[in-house]
Scaffold this motif. Structure first.
Motif, mmCIF file in Angstrom:
data_model
loop_
_atom_site.group_PDB
_atom_site.id
_atom_site.type_symbol
_atom_site.label_atom_id
_atom_site.label_comp_id
_atom_site.label_asym_id
_atom_site.label_seq_id
_atom_site.Cartn_x
_atom_site.Cartn_y
_atom_site.Cartn_z
ATOM 1 N N PRO A 87 13.714 19.168 -15.265
ATOM 2 C CA PRO A 87 12.598 18.853 -14.357
ATOM 3 C C PRO A 87 12.542 17.370 -13.978
ATOM 4 O O PRO A 87 12.149 17.029 -12.850
ATOM 5 N N GLU A 88 12.960 16.517 -14.889
ATOM 6 C CA GLU A 88 12.928 15.080 -14.593
ATOM 7 C C GLU A 88 13.998 14.651 -13.589
ATOM 8 O O GLU A 88 14.024 13.500 -13.166
ATOM 9 N N ASP A 89 14.873 15.566 -13.205
ATOM 10 C CA ASP A 89 15.836 15.270 -12.134
ATOM 11 C C ASP A 89 15.217 15.469 -10.753
ATOM 12 O O ASP A 89 15.850 15.158 -9.739
ATOM 13 N N THR A 90 13.999 15.991 -10.712
ATOM 14 C CA THR A 90 13.317 16.206 -9.446
ATOM 15 C C THR A 90 13.118 14.884 -8.714
ATOM 16 O O THR A 90 12.572 13.929 -9.275
ATOM 17 N N ALA A 91 13.586 14.831 -7.472
ATOM 18 C CA ALA A 91 13.523 13.590 -6.686
ATOM 19 C C ALA A 91 14.106 13.853 -5.308
ATOM 20 O O ALA A 91 14.716 14.905 -5.066
ATOM 21 N N VAL A 92 13.937 12.873 -4.437
ATOM 22 C CA VAL A 92 14.693 12.857 -3.194
ATOM 23 C C VAL A 92 15.982 12.114 -3.479
ATOM 24 O O VAL A 92 15.961 11.001 -4.013
ATOM 25 N N TYR A 93 17.095 12.726 -3.160
ATOM 26 C CA TYR A 93 18.408 12.144 -3.415
ATOM 27 C C TYR A 93 18.966 11.566 -2.107
ATOM 28 O O TYR A 93 18.993 12.245 -1.079
ATOM 29 N N TYR A 94 19.410 10.320 -2.208
ATOM 30 C CA TYR A 94 19.918 9.600 -1.045
ATOM 31 C C TYR A 94 21.382 9.230 -1.247
ATOM 32 O O TYR A 94 21.795 8.827 -2.344
ATOM 33 N N CYS A 95 22.119 9.310 -0.182
ATOM 34 C CA CYS A 95 23.503 8.861 -0.169
ATOM 35 C C CYS A 95 23.537 7.444 0.399
ATOM 36 O O CYS A 95 22.821 7.128 1.364
ATOM 37 N N ALA A 97 26.315 4.167 1.424
ATOM 38 C CA ALA A 97 27.684 3.680 1.594
ATOM 39 C C ALA A 97 27.654 2.169 1.761
ATOM 40 O O ALA A 97 26.811 1.642 2.488
ATOM 41 N N PHE A 98 28.553 1.498 1.071
ATOM 42 C CA PHE A 98 28.694 0.051 1.249
ATOM 43 C C PHE A 98 29.955 -0.197 2.053
ATOM 44 O O PHE A 98 31.055 0.208 1.644
ATOM 45 N N ALA A 99 29.757 -0.852 3.209
ATOM 46 C CA ALA A 99 30.879 -1.171 4.083
ATOM 47 C C ALA A 99 31.168 -2.667 3.959
ATOM 48 O O ALA A 99 30.448 -3.495 4.528
ATOM 49 N N ALA A 100 32.207 -2.988 3.229
ATOM 50 C CA ALA A 100 32.537 -4.395 3.006
ATOM 51 C C ALA A 100 32.899 -5.092 4.312
ATOM 52 O O ALA A 100 32.602 -6.276 4.476
ATOM 53 N N PHE A 101 33.496 -4.355 5.241
ATOM 54 C CA PHE A 101 33.917 -4.984 6.496
ATOM 55 C C PHE A 101 32.728 -5.430 7.332
ATOM 56 O O PHE A 101 32.873 -6.247 8.236
ATOM 57 N N GLN A 102 31.548 -4.887 7.022
ATOM 58 C CA GLN A 102 30.326 -5.292 7.710
ATOM 59 C C GLN A 102 29.344 -5.975 6.754
ATOM 60 O O GLN A 102 28.297 -6.429 7.187
ATOM 61 N N SER A 103 29.695 -5.991 5.484
ATOM 62 C CA SER A 103 28.820 -6.565 4.462
ATOM 63 C C SER A 103 27.412 -5.974 4.522
ATOM 64 O O SER A 103 26.401 -6.686 4.489
ATOM 65 N N ARG A 104 27.361 -4.653 4.579
ATOM 66 C CA ARG A 104 26.051 -4.021 4.623
ATOM 67 C C ARG A 104 26.108 -2.614 4.047
ATOM 68 O O ARG A 104 27.198 -2.029 3.921
ATOM 69 N N ASP A 105 24.912 -2.135 3.708
ATOM 70 C CA ASP A 105 24.748 -0.786 3.207
ATOM 71 C C ASP A 105 24.251 0.133 4.318
ATOM 72 O O ASP A 105 23.529 -0.294 5.217
ATOM 73 N N TYR A 106 24.640 1.389 4.201
ATOM 74 C CA TYR A 106 24.100 2.435 5.056
ATOM 75 C C TYR A 106 23.484 3.507 4.160
ATOM 76 O O TYR A 106 24.020 3.816 3.092
ATOM 77 N N TRP A 107 22.369 4.072 4.629
ATOM 78 C CA TRP A 107 21.659 5.092 3.855
ATOM 79 C C TRP A 107 21.525 6.373 4.667
ATOM 80 O O TRP A 107 21.354 6.333 5.886
ATOM 81 N N GLY A 108 21.544 7.497 3.962
ATOM 82 C CA GLY A 108 21.218 8.759 4.577
ATOM 83 C C GLY A 108 19.720 8.976 4.557
ATOM 84 O O GLY A 108 18.955 8.152 4.038
ATOM 85 N N GLN A 109 19.299 10.124 5.083
ATOM 86 C CA GLN A 109 17.861 10.397 5.212
ATOM 87 C C GLN A 109 17.271 11.015 3.957
ATOM 88 O O GLN A 109 16.051 11.071 3.812
ATOM 89 N N GLY A 110 18.133 11.461 3.050
ATOM 90 C CA GLY A 110 17.667 12.034 1.794
ATOM 91 C C GLY A 110 17.580 13.540 1.814
ATOM 92 O O GLY A 110 17.401 14.162 2.864
ATOM 93 N N THR A 111 17.712 14.124 0.640
ATOM 94 C CA THR A 111 17.553 15.570 0.480
ATOM 95 C C THR A 111 16.765 15.825 -0.800
ATOM 96 O O THR A 111 17.006 15.193 -1.827
ATOM 97 N N GLN A 112 15.810 16.727 -0.715
ATOM 98 C CA GLN A 112 14.901 16.975 -1.839
ATOM 99 C C GLN A 112 15.548 17.913 -2.858
ATOM 100 O O GLN A 112 16.080 18.971 -2.493
ATOM 101 N N VAL A 113 15.470 17.511 -4.117
ATOM 102 C CA VAL A 113 15.876 18.373 -5.228
ATOM 103 C C VAL A 113 14.659 18.574 -6.113
ATOM 104 O O VAL A 113 14.051 17.607 -6.569
ATOM 105 N N THR A 114 14.321 19.832 -6.340
ATOM 106 C CA THR A 114 13.187 20.158 -7.188
ATOM 107 C C THR A 114 13.658 21.093 -8.291
ATOM 108 O O THR A 114 14.252 22.138 -8.013
ATOM 109 N N VAL A 115 13.409 20.688 -9.527
ATOM 110 C CA VAL A 115 13.819 21.479 -10.688
ATOM 111 C C VAL A 115 12.562 21.991 -11.369
ATOM 112 O O VAL A 115 11.736 21.200 -11.840
ATOM 113 N N SER A 116 12.421 23.290 -11.425
ATOM 114 C CA SER A 116 11.243 23.886 -12.049
ATOM 115 C C SER A 116 11.504 24.192 -13.518
ATOM 116 O O SER A 116 12.632 24.526 -13.912
ATOM 117 N N SER A 117 10.464 24.089 -14.297
ATOM 118 C CA SER A 117 10.611 24.324 -15.752
ATOM 119 C C SER A 117 10.393 25.783 -16.100
ATOM 120 O O SER A 117 9.983 26.582 -15.288
#
Length: 117
Positions: A87-95, A97-117
Motif C-alpha cells: 500500500p505504501e507504493d501508492t503514488a503518482v509515478y513519473y518518468c 529523462a536527463f538530456a546531457a546535450f541540452q543540460s536539462r530534465d524532461y518529465w512525463g505527465q505521471g501515471t497513478q498507481v494505487t495498491v489496496s490492502s
C-alpha cells in the motif's frame, strides 16, 4: 524537445504486480539517464529507480528486490517492473529523462498507481 508518455498504472491488490512504461518521442540512447520518480499525497517526489545508457541501475532502498527498471532502446521505452506491491507504493509515478546535450530534465505527465490492502 523530448516528450515522455507514461502508461500502465492502475489499481492492484497488495502483493500484486504492475509494469509501467515510459515512451519517449526520440531515441533514448541520446538521453543519458532515464528514471522513475513517485509522489504520494502530502509527500515530496522521490527517486524510485534510474538507469543509464550503459545499463547502470540505481534503486531506492524501499523498492530494492521488488522493482526492476529496464530500457528497450529499439522501442525508445523504459519500463518499471513492480512486484510484491505494498500500500505504501501508492503514488503518482513519473518518468524523467536527463538530456546531457541540452543540460536539462524532461518529465512525463505521471501515471497513478494505487495498491489496496
Amino acid at each position: 524537445q523530448v516528450q515522455l508518455v507514461e502508461s500502465g498504472g492502475g489499481l492492484v491488490q497488495a502483493g500484486g504486480s504492475l509494469r509501467l512504461s515510459c515512451a519517449a518521442s526520440r531515441s533514448i540512447t541520446s538521453l543519458n539517464v532515464m528514471a522513475w520518480y513517485r509522489q504520494a499525497p502530502g509527500k515530496q517526489r522521490e527517486l524510485v529507480a534510474s538507469i543509464t545508457t550503459v545499463g547502470i541501475t540505481n534503486y531506492a532502498d524501499s523498492v530494492k528486490g521488488r522493482f526492476t527498471i529496464a530500457r528497450d532502446n529499439a522501442k525508445n521505452t523504459v519500463y518499471l517492473h513492480m512486484s510484491s506491491l505494498k500500500p505504501e507504493d501508492t503514488a503518482v509515478y513519473y518518468c524523467k529523462a536527463f538530456a546531457a546535450f541540452q543540460s536539462r530534465d524532461y518529465w512525463g505527465q505521471g501515471t497513478q498507481v494505487t495498491v489496496s490492502s
